[in-house]
Design a protein around this motif. Structure first.
Motif, PDB file in Angstrom:
ATOM      1  N   LYS A   3       0.905  -1.050  -0.087  1.00 60.39           N
ATOM      2  CA  LYS A   3       0.115  -0.063   0.161  1.00 60.39           C
ATOM      3  C   LYS A   3       0.926   1.210  -0.106  1.00 60.39           C
ATOM      4  O   LYS A   3       1.714   1.507   0.912  1.00 60.39           O
ATOM      5  N   VAL A   4       0.766   1.980  -0.986  1.00 66.57           N
ATOM      6  CA  VAL A   4       1.492   3.424  -1.158  1.00 66.57           C
ATOM      7  C   VAL A   4       0.528   4.630  -0.963  1.00 66.57           C
ATOM      8  O   VAL A   4      -0.338   4.711  -1.437  1.00 66.57           O
ATOM      9  N   ALA A   5       1.336   5.536  -0.443  1.00 68.35           N
ATOM     10  CA  ALA A   5       0.647   6.776  -0.062  1.00 68.35           C
ATOM     11  C   ALA A   5       1.590   8.016  -0.735  1.00 68.35           C
ATOM     12  O   ALA A   5       2.689   8.050  -0.764  1.00 68.35           O
ATOM     13  N   ILE A   6       0.830   9.018  -1.755  1.00 68.34           N
ATOM     14  CA  ILE A   6       1.715   9.721  -2.561  1.00 68.34           C
ATOM     15  C   ILE A   6       1.552  11.259  -2.001  1.00 68.34           C
ATOM     16  O   ILE A   6       0.389  11.573  -2.146  1.00 68.34           O
ATOM     17  N   LEU A   7       2.425  11.991  -1.918  1.00 70.71           N
ATOM     18  CA  LEU A   7       2.515  13.459  -1.619  1.00 70.71           C
ATOM     19  C   LEU A   7       3.029  13.852  -2.630  1.00 70.71           C
ATOM     20  O   LEU A   7       4.178  13.926  -2.712  1.00 70.71           O
ATOM     21  N   GLU A   8       2.389  14.545  -3.580  1.00 75.45           N
ATOM     22  CA  GLU A   8       2.793  15.327  -4.777  1.00 75.45           C
ATOM     23  C   GLU A   8       2.300  16.668  -4.962  1.00 75.45           C
ATOM     24  O   GLU A   8       0.841  16.569  -5.026  1.00 75.45           O
ATOM     25  N   ARG A   9       2.801  17.796  -4.691  1.00 77.23           N
ATOM     26  CA  ARG A   9       1.855  19.134  -5.033  1.00 77.23           C
ATOM     27  C   ARG A   9       1.161  19.200  -6.246  1.00 77.23           C
ATOM     28  O   ARG A   9       0.104  19.938  -6.221  1.00 77.23           O
ATOM     29  N   PHE A  10       1.732  18.615  -7.534  1.00 75.66           N
ATOM     30  CA  PHE A  10       1.037  18.822  -8.696  1.00 75.66           C
ATOM     31  C   PHE A  10       0.411  17.553  -8.828  1.00 75.66           C
ATOM     32  O   PHE A  10       0.945  16.487  -8.991  1.00 75.66           O
ATOM     33  N   LEU A  21       2.945   2.931 -11.035  1.00 72.81           N
ATOM     34  CA  LEU A  21       2.451   1.867 -10.075  1.00 72.81           C
ATOM     35  C   LEU A  21       1.486   0.873 -10.487  1.00 72.81           C
ATOM     36  O   LEU A  21       1.507  -0.184 -10.226  1.00 72.81           O
ATOM     37  N   GLN A  22       0.461   1.389 -11.102  1.00 76.49           N
ATOM     38  CA  GLN A  22      -0.577   0.579 -11.543  1.00 76.49           C
ATOM     39  C   GLN A  22      -0.443  -0.225 -12.499  1.00 76.49           C
ATOM     40  O   GLN A  22      -1.469  -1.336 -13.003  1.00 76.49           O
ATOM     41  N   GLN A  23       0.801  -0.355 -13.282  1.00 81.03           N
ATOM     42  CA  GLN A  23       1.174  -1.445 -13.994  1.00 81.03           C
ATOM     43  C   GLN A  23       1.713  -2.686 -13.578  1.00 81.03           C
ATOM     44  O   GLN A  23       1.921  -3.706 -14.111  1.00 81.03           O
ATOM     45  N   TYR A  24       1.649  -2.619 -12.222  1.00 81.74           N
ATOM     46  CA  TYR A  24       2.326  -3.709 -11.389  1.00 81.74           C
ATOM     47  C   TYR A  24       1.349  -4.119 -10.383  1.00 81.74           C
ATOM     48  O   TYR A  24       0.630  -3.285  -9.666  1.00 81.74           O
ATOM     49  N   ASN A  25       0.860  -5.412 -10.330  1.00 81.43           N
ATOM     50  CA  ASN A  25      -0.228  -5.669  -9.585  1.00 81.43           C
ATOM     51  C   ASN A  25      -0.067  -5.896  -7.897  1.00 81.43           C
ATOM     52  O   ASN A  25      -0.669  -5.754  -7.197  1.00 81.43           O
ATOM     53  N   GLU A  26       1.337  -5.571  -7.691  1.00 83.30           N
ATOM     54  CA  GLU A  26       1.632  -5.948  -6.242  1.00 83.30           C
ATOM     55  C   GLU A  26       1.740  -4.597  -5.578  1.00 83.30           C
ATOM     56  O   GLU A  26       1.874  -4.340  -4.337  1.00 83.30           O
ATOM     57  N   TYR A  27       1.419  -3.214  -6.248  1.00 81.70           N
ATOM     58  CA  TYR A  27       1.034  -2.084  -5.590  1.00 81.70           C
ATOM     59  C   TYR A  27      -0.358  -1.398  -5.569  1.00 81.70           C
ATOM     60  O   TYR A  27      -0.928  -1.455  -6.685  1.00 81.70           O
ATOM     61  N   GLU A  28      -0.720  -0.833  -4.512  1.00 82.66           N
ATOM     62  CA  GLU A  28      -1.951  -0.337  -4.481  1.00 82.66           C
ATOM     63  C   GLU A  28      -1.813   1.079  -4.096  1.00 82.66           C
ATOM     64  O   GLU A  28      -1.279   1.328  -2.936  1.00 82.66           O
ATOM     65  N   VAL A  29      -2.387   2.117  -4.868  1.00 79.58           N
ATOM     66  CA  VAL A  29      -2.063   3.589  -4.289  1.00 79.58           C
ATOM     67  C   VAL A  29      -3.394   3.831  -3.602  1.00 79.58           C
ATOM     68  O   VAL A  29      -4.530   4.029  -4.030  1.00 79.58           O
ATOM     69  N   ILE A  30      -3.347   3.856  -2.022  1.00 78.85           N
ATOM     70  CA  ILE A  30      -4.481   4.173  -1.252  1.00 78.85           C
ATOM     71  C   ILE A  30      -4.787   5.613  -1.037  1.00 78.85           C
ATOM     72  O   ILE A  30      -5.860   6.028  -0.604  1.00 78.85           O
ATOM     73  N   VAL A  31      -3.765   6.564  -1.327  1.00 77.52           N
ATOM     74  CA  VAL A  31      -3.913   7.853  -1.249  1.00 77.52           C
ATOM     75  C   VAL A  31      -3.075   8.554  -2.196  1.00 77.52           C
ATOM     76  O   VAL A  31      -1.751   8.199  -2.239  1.00 77.52           O
ATOM     77  N   GLN A  32      -3.505   9.727  -2.964  1.00 78.71           N
ATOM     78  CA  GLN A  32      -2.780  10.378  -3.872  1.00 78.71           C
ATOM     79  C   GLN A  32      -3.174  11.748  -3.404  1.00 78.71           C
ATOM     80  O   GLN A  32      -4.232  12.192  -3.981  1.00 78.71           O
ATOM     81  N   THR A  33      -2.470  12.636  -3.199  1.00 78.38           N
ATOM     82  CA  THR A  33      -2.827  14.091  -2.749  1.00 78.38           C
ATOM     83  C   THR A  33      -1.892  15.014  -2.595  1.00 78.38           C
ATOM     84  O   THR A  33      -0.738  14.739  -3.068  1.00 78.38           O
ATOM     85  N   GLU A  34      -2.111  16.442  -2.806  1.00 76.31           N
ATOM     86  CA  GLU A  34      -1.316  17.403  -2.980  1.00 76.31           C
ATOM     87  C   GLU A  34      -0.665  18.275  -1.654  1.00 76.31           C
ATOM     88  O   GLU A  34       0.201  18.824  -1.755  1.00 76.31           O
ATOM     89  N   THR A  35      -1.399  17.897  -0.373  1.00 73.83           N
ATOM     90  CA  THR A  35      -1.130  18.514   0.763  1.00 73.83           C
ATOM     91  C   THR A  35      -0.876  17.747   1.857  1.00 73.83           C
ATOM     92  O   THR A  35      -1.463  16.634   1.894  1.00 73.83           O
ATOM     93  N   ILE A  36       0.068  17.997   2.863  1.00 72.41           N
ATOM     94  CA  ILE A  36       0.089  17.031   3.824  1.00 72.41           C
ATOM     95  C   ILE A  36      -1.098  16.998   4.941  1.00 72.41           C
ATOM     96  O   ILE A  36      -1.361  16.161   5.241  1.00 72.41           O
ATOM     97  N   ASP A  37      -1.837  18.111   4.878  1.00 72.84           N
ATOM     98  CA  ASP A  37      -3.070  18.145   5.512  1.00 72.84           C
ATOM     99  C   ASP A  37      -4.038  17.086   5.091  1.00 72.84           C
ATOM    100  O   ASP A  37      -4.659  16.482   5.854  1.00 72.84           O
ATOM    101  N   SER A  38      -4.292  17.163   3.738  1.00 75.52           N
ATOM    102  CA  SER A  38      -5.302  16.128   3.133  1.00 75.52           C
ATOM    103  C   SER A  38      -4.421  14.846   3.188  1.00 75.52           C
ATOM    104  O   SER A  38      -5.485  14.077   3.380  1.00 75.52           O
TER     105      SER A  38
END
Length: 211
Positions: A3-10, A21-38
């Motif tokens: 399970k991966v969480a991504i913090l990327e401003r853009f 990451l979606q090209q690989y079955n072993e990874y799941e992005v559970i959060v992708q967001t732009e701010t630390i609070d989010s």
């Protein structure tokens, strides 16, 4: 499943990381967001196996979000997307729980390899990263310390900016107005011949004036 969480401003760049990451079955992005609070809000009740944090597009050299991540998820490894322009901060990044660096000119396969290593309890520091790190340490070792050109108040403001505080927070800490903080910052930038808050943070680490 990792399970991966991504913090990327853009958003577009965050979507690009997620797409890789979606090209690989072993990874799941559970959060992708732009701010630390989010990020922290969306992770309530969840815990990722790896954080991916993009420092290149962050503020204050990324120190503030890294501190918050470490405070809330002290055992979860952080993978940093970074450029060599931030090499002066590498040591502090490691102290804040970063277990791997991927340079911003790396390929998607390097990102996947790094996540795999971190999710299995390892660390990811390629040879090029260590070379950049060593070079920064050597530069810092021989750099002339010129902090005496700053007043005591300017050093205090610089120190608080380097901790990730806002104008308002710095003003409250020093009992001055945010406008006065802004004036001090302009003077610091002018005296040190630098341009951004990130430059101030790097200067503070190089000259060991954070404590």
């Amino acid at each position: 499943m990792c399970k991966v969480a991504i913090l990327e401003r853009f958003t577009l760049l965050g979507a690009g990381i997620k797409s890789i990451l979606q090209q690989y079955n072993e990874y799941e992005v559970i959060v992708q967001t732009e701010t630390i609070d989010s990020l922290l809000k969306q992770l309530k009740g969840k815990s990722p196996d790896v954080f991916i944090v993009d420092i290149v597009h962050g503020d204050n050299a990324g120190l503030k979000p890294l501190r918050k991540i470490r405070r809330h998820f002290p055992k979860v490894p952080v993978l940093l997307l970074v450029s060599q322009n931030y090499s002066d901060c590498f040591e502090e990044y490691i102290r804040l729980g970063v277990k791997g660096f991927v340079l911003n000119d790396a390929e998607g396969k390097d990102l996947v390899e790094a996540i795999h290593v971190l999710s299995n309890g390892g660390e990811y520091f390629k040879k090029k990263v260590w070379e950049i790190f060593r070079s920064a340490i050597q530069k810092r070792k021989y750099q002339k310390k010129d902090q005496h050109i700053l007043t005591d108040r300017e050093v205090a403001v610089l120190r608080l900016f380097s901790r990730g505080l806002s104008y308002k927070e710095i003003g409250a800490s020093l009992n001055i107005s945010p406008r006065t903080v802004e004036t001090h910052k302009r003077n610091i930038l002018s005296k040190l011949k630098i341009n951004t808050t990130a430059d101030m943070v790097r200067y503070a680490y190089r000259n060991q004036i954070l404590t």
